[in-house]
Design a protein around this motif. Sequence first.
Motif: not given
Length: 230
Positions: A165, A168, A171-172
């Motif tokens: 999590n 992610a 990355e975002s």
Amino acid sequence: MLRLRNLTCGYGRSAVVHGIDLEVGTDEVVAVMGHNGAGKTTLLRAVVGLIPVMSGTIELDGEQINRNPTNKRVKAGMAYVPQGQQCFAHLTAGENLRLVADGRKNGKALIDAQLDLFPALQTLLGRQAGLLSGGQRQQLAIARALITEPRLLILDEPTEGIQPNVVAEIESTIVDLSSRGGLSVLLVEQHLGFALQAASRYSVLRSGRVASSGGTGAGAAVRVREAMAI
């Protein structure tokens, strides 16, 4: 923004990276992939001036910086987040951020901007950095680097040992920052999905040489896997 031409570097007389060509454009994310020992970290250490260049050139905004010390490269707009979620373990998360922000006119605003990017840190400011999880320390390390207002952010294995999590979230954040303009990213990463999602172009290193490079569109995952096969 960043251009490497026929770059060879290593340690002592031993070359680890051999004749690398690589470019990172303005507001672009470029991923460098490869197995352990392929030369990825050595490449980054040469870019930021931690090891000397044996031959070839490193250019930032068209200016050759081969002989520039690390502090001069940082002043020119580079920020480096090394592998391993590094921080000052005995200081709190807030103190880690303030250590970088102190002396900057807009220091508080810069800290606030990073807390907006990484809201999980907001409730951890009073906790010793050494007691944070790996993902939290990585977010803290990236936030500290961003406080310097870099134009080129260099990340070495930012997802290593981090829960999915948080991968992610990182990355975002990287994609969001580059899309806003004003920040380019050179990313060393072994997490294939993360690298191809975050970057627009990639290079795969094998034994210190480029085994494959190209865009991260259709077919890129297959090409990367083939290049990394031993």
